[in-house]
Design an enzyme around this catalytic site. Structure first.
Site, mmCIF file in Angstrom:
data_model
loop_
_atom_site.group_PDB
_atom_site.id
_atom_site.type_symbol
_atom_site.label_atom_id
_atom_site.label_comp_id
_atom_site.label_asym_id
_atom_site.label_seq_id
_atom_site.Cartn_x
_atom_site.Cartn_y
_atom_site.Cartn_z
ATOM 1 N N VAL A 60 36.973 -30.250 -20.628
ATOM 2 C CA VAL A 60 36.783 -29.653 -21.954
ATOM 3 C C VAL A 60 35.680 -28.609 -22.003
ATOM 4 O O VAL A 60 35.522 -27.925 -23.013
ATOM 5 C CB VAL A 60 36.481 -30.739 -23.010
ATOM 6 C CG1 VAL A 60 37.677 -31.629 -23.230
ATOM 7 C CG2 VAL A 60 35.255 -31.562 -22.630
ATOM 8 N N TYR A 61 34.887 -28.469 -20.959
ATOM 9 C CA TYR A 61 33.797 -27.504 -21.025
ATOM 10 C C TYR A 61 34.354 -26.085 -21.107
ATOM 11 O O TYR A 61 35.037 -25.608 -20.194
ATOM 12 C CB TYR A 61 32.887 -27.619 -19.803
ATOM 13 C CG TYR A 61 32.067 -28.890 -19.731
ATOM 14 C CD1 TYR A 61 31.909 -29.719 -20.836
ATOM 15 C CD2 TYR A 61 31.444 -29.267 -18.547
ATOM 16 C CE1 TYR A 61 31.152 -30.886 -20.760
ATOM 17 C CE2 TYR A 61 30.679 -30.425 -18.468
ATOM 18 C CZ TYR A 61 30.549 -31.234 -19.575
ATOM 19 O OH TYR A 61 29.806 -32.390 -19.491
ATOM 20 N N SER A 62 34.031 -25.420 -22.213
ATOM 21 C CA SER A 62 34.475 -24.041 -22.440
ATOM 22 C C SER A 62 35.972 -23.888 -22.200
ATOM 23 O O SER A 62 36.432 -22.954 -21.546
ATOM 24 C CB SER A 62 33.672 -23.072 -21.566
ATOM 25 O OG SER A 62 32.300 -23.118 -21.911
ATOM 26 N N ASP A 63 36.705 -24.859 -22.749
ATOM 27 C CA ASP A 63 38.174 -24.790 -22.717
ATOM 28 C C ASP A 63 38.711 -24.683 -21.293
ATOM 29 O O ASP A 63 39.680 -23.964 -21.026
ATOM 30 C CB ASP A 63 38.645 -23.599 -23.564
ATOM 31 C CG ASP A 63 40.131 -23.630 -23.883
ATOM 32 O OD1 ASP A 63 40.716 -24.719 -23.863
ATOM 33 O OD2 ASP A 63 40.697 -22.552 -24.135
ATOM 34 N N GLY A 64 38.074 -25.395 -20.365
ATOM 35 C CA GLY A 64 38.543 -25.407 -18.976
ATOM 36 C C GLY A 64 37.989 -24.294 -18.112
ATOM 37 O O GLY A 64 38.161 -24.322 -16.886
#
Length: 325
Positions: A60-64
């Site tokens: 989930v970090y920065s939308d992958g």
């Protein structure tokens, strides 16, 4: 750099883990303070050059895009079999049904998406980012066991939750012969020590590797109490973590006093305290500047005296549980 076993596994990891939430496309996800790829790559390379072989990110970090940046950097700068690569699953990755959580569907889908973004065919440590109250833990554990047996994951880990939840998961895995959690990534630093009540003793008893997140309390331990930062201003989750300002300020002042006497940055003192805790394997450190990595490595050599540790710990007061619910 020193290396230690990760819990009671045979895996060797550096005494520091590079947290990669800092690296990602700022316009994607909810971390507007992240660094772009061109700025991130030299920091990842510096970490590898300093001997850090352990890197942690999440789907989930920065939308992958954190996984994508880390994967490309490791391909260019590292040797895959010498790297211990960790990522996580649980948070929302798309709108609508089955867009988050720890169901069998989510886990089997998300491990493949993470592998694609990371550019690798296996992850060394796959962690559940939080507890999922809407999915039977047996379903989660069996699915995780299956991704291990499929060769996509080497070891399993968990992150912030209540000790009774972690104990239940460990018991069920043993009872069913499923792969057991080897690590706990929990919230632990001089401003938040509630993990000392139950979680850390449980990890010590069960031989679990402890890899704390936010060991510098999102930078609060590294600067004057009233000083701000770009991340502090925009970090909505971080604002929920430290809500006892008078007591927390006294801890920050104690860190500052010892750092002044020692002639070292505050970050080294605060991180040295975490690293010297007997249950801690490798604190997870973020780095947005080269000096952050240099301070982190130096902190491993800074041996705090019993009197200094007592001074740092004395102002602490009990806090409400923070970092999970």
């Amino acid at each position: 750099m020193d290396y230690v076993k990760l819990g009671r596994t045979g895996l060797d990891v550096s005494r520091l883990c590079l947290g990669c939430m800092t690296y990602g496309v700022a316009e994607r996800g909810n971390h507007p303070w992240t660094l772009d790829e061109a700025t991130s790559r030299p920091l990842i390379r510096q970490a590898l050059d300093l001997g850090i072989n352990f890197l942690d990110t999440a789907n989930v970090y920065s939308d992958g895009t954190s996984e994508e940046i880390v994967g490309r950097a490791l391909k260019d700068f590292g040797q895959r079999d010498r790297i211990v690569l960790a990522t996580k699953v649980h948070g929302r990755v798309h709108a609508g049904p089955n867009g988050m959580g720890l169901s069998r569907k989510a886990i089997l889908s998300e491990i493949d998406h993470s592998l694609r973004r990371l550019g690798t065919d296996y992850v060394d440590l796959y962690q559940i980012h939080r507890w999922d109250p809407y999915t039977p833990i047996e379903e989660t554990l069996e699915a995780l066991h299956d991704v291990v047996k499929a060769g996509k994951v080497r070891y399993l880990g968990a992150s912030s939750m209540y000790a009774w939840q972690f104990s239940k998961a460990l018991h069920l895995a043993e009872r069913h012969g499923w792969t057991r959690f080897a690590t706990m990534q929990n919230h632990y630093n001089l401003l938040y020590r509630e993990e000392e009540r139950e979680m850390l003793p449980l990890c010590a008893d069960q031989g679990i590797g402890v890899i704390p997140w936010s060991p510098l309390a999102r930078g609060r331990l590294t600067r004057e109490w009233n000083a701000g930062s770009e991340r502090l201003a925009s970090d909505a989750f971080g604002k929920t973590l430290y809500t006892t300002p008078d007591a927390d300020r006294r801890v920050v002042e104690a860190v500052a006093a010892i750092a002044a006497v020692r002639g070292v940055p505050r970050a080294q003192v605060a991180l040295a305290w975490v690293a010297q805790q007997p249950t801690v394997t490798a604190p997870i450190v973020g780095a947005s500047k080269p000096q952050h990595l240099l301070d982190a490595v130096a902190a491993l050599e800074l041996q705090l005296s019993p009197d200094e540790i007592a001074t740092l710990e004395q102002p602490y007061v009990p806090h409400a549980v923070a970092g999970h619910s």
